[in-house]
Design an enzyme around this catalytic site. Structure first.
Site, PDB file in Angstrom:
ATOM      1  CE1 TYR A   1      -3.483   2.762   0.653  1.00 52.93           C
ATOM      2  CE2 TYR A   1      -2.110   3.371   2.518  1.00 52.93           C
ATOM      3  CZ  TYR A   1      -3.146   3.651   1.647  1.00 52.93           C
ATOM      4  OH  TYR A   1      -3.850   4.827   1.775  1.00 52.93           O
TER       5      TYR A   1
ATOM      6  CE  LYS B   1      -3.182   5.534  -1.791  1.00 50.97           C
ATOM      7  NZ  LYS B   1      -4.174   6.215  -2.652  1.00 50.97           N
TER       8      LYS B   1
ATOM      9  CB  THR C   1     -13.778   6.191   3.910  1.00 50.53           C
ATOM     10  OG1 THR C   1     -12.435   5.683   3.827  1.00 50.53           O
ATOM     11  CG2 THR C   1     -13.752   7.713   3.879  1.00 50.53           C
TER      12      THR C   1
END
Length: 326
Positions: free
Chosen positions: A207, A211, A244
């Protein structure tokens, strides 16, 4: 054996320590409030992952300002539900959903082809969709999921839409590419010989790597556009830690603990969307000033690898090969 365990644990420890630091900063700082933005009548925007979370708030605000917004996503029911909610609040909204699966390069090409057949302008592209800490797996084209969805799918999408974005911009009204990144890029690495994380897989590391790749691409693209004199800018945005569904793959006890305190520690999706909208719409970021890395309404410095021109170029050229453009 010990080195393998260390390779697995180190990215987890580093990411969670970084997350703790971000949460503490958020707890003791005031969220950026979006100033009043100008009307966007006649402008067309594409927002990936616009059916929920930060993306939904971006779509909603742009629609309120009169933009024609296209939600690109893989979940049609979610996208259509988002459109219904927006139209209930703002009946004049020009919002639509188009199928886009960033885990499939063919889906990206079909999305772009369908869009271009309509001969619409494109003034704003928000690369927002993403995955985080998903189990090890591969995209339709065989790429590691974080790299494939967060970075490579958006790379191809942006590349294929560049001509339309350039043609739609003009002096004083640049088109804009806004990539939603993360502070996790600060502990990412770009290993050009192992972009698929085959040598030692860690979802946490993958991850962070994806990014950082986003940031390198965003920075290099902006430089290329400046050198070419095109009326188009590119920047990256860190929305902070936002409440979220992105965090649903966290370690279960940690996820449950955070969800219990989300109202205190996390930003609301609308707060997370504020800097994304500022980067996409603010007249203050017109032209060359539209580049860079933004967080909580301000341009921030980032890690040294982001500014490495050779690393930027190498990743750019490798990505072109991966998507069959070179």
């Amino acid at each position: 054996m010990l080195s393998a365990v260390r390779a697995q644990l180190l990215p987890i420890i580093r990411l969670y320590l970084l997350g703790l630091k971000v949460l503490l900063v958020q707890l003791f700082s005031t969220p950026f409030r979006l100033p009043v933005m100008p009307r966007q009548d006649g402008k067309v925007a594409i927002v990936t992952g616009g059916g929920r979370g930060i993306g939904y708030e971006v779509v909603l605000h742009m629609a309120r300002l009169g933009a024609h917004v296209i939600i690109g996503g893989r979940d049609e029911q979610e996208g259509l539900a988002a459109i219904r909610r927006i139209c209930e609040e703002y009946k004049e909204a020009k919002v639509e959903f188009k199928k886009l699966d960033l885990a499939s390069l063919q889906s990206v090409r079909q999305f772009v082809q369908s869009f271009k057949e309509r001969d619409l302008p494109l003034n704003i592209l928000v690369n927002n969709a993403g995955v985080m800490l998903v189990p090890e797996g591969r995209t339709e084209d065989g790429y590691e999921q974080h790299f494939g969805v967060n970075y490579l799918g958006h790379f191809l999408l942006t590349w294929l839409l560049l001509d339309t974005l350039k043609d739609s911009g003009k002096c004083g009204h640049f088109s804009r590419v806004v990539s939603v990144s993360s502070s996790a890029h600060r502990i990412g690495e770009i290993r050009l010989n192992d972009l698929n994380s085959c040598q030692s897989y860690s979802a946490h590391a993958a991850y962070c790597h994806s990014k950082l790749a986003q940031l390198l691409f965003s920075s290099h693209l902006h430089q290329e556009l400046q050198c070419g004199g095109f009326p188009l800018s590119s920047c990256a945005v860190d929305p902070g830690m936002v409440d979220t569904a992105l965090y649903r793959h966290l370690w279960t006890p940690l996820r449950l603990a955070l969800s219990a305190a989300a109202y205190l520690l996390f930003r609301a999706p609308a707060e997370g969307a504020a800097t994304v909208l500022y980067a996409a719409l603010s007249p203050a970021l017109e032209g060359e000033s539209g580049g860079g890395y933004w967080a909580n309404g301000h341009r921030e410095m980032t890690t040294p690898p982001t500014f490495d021109p050779q690393l930027q170029l190498s990743l750019w050229e490798t990505s072109l090969q991966f998507v069959g453009l070179q």
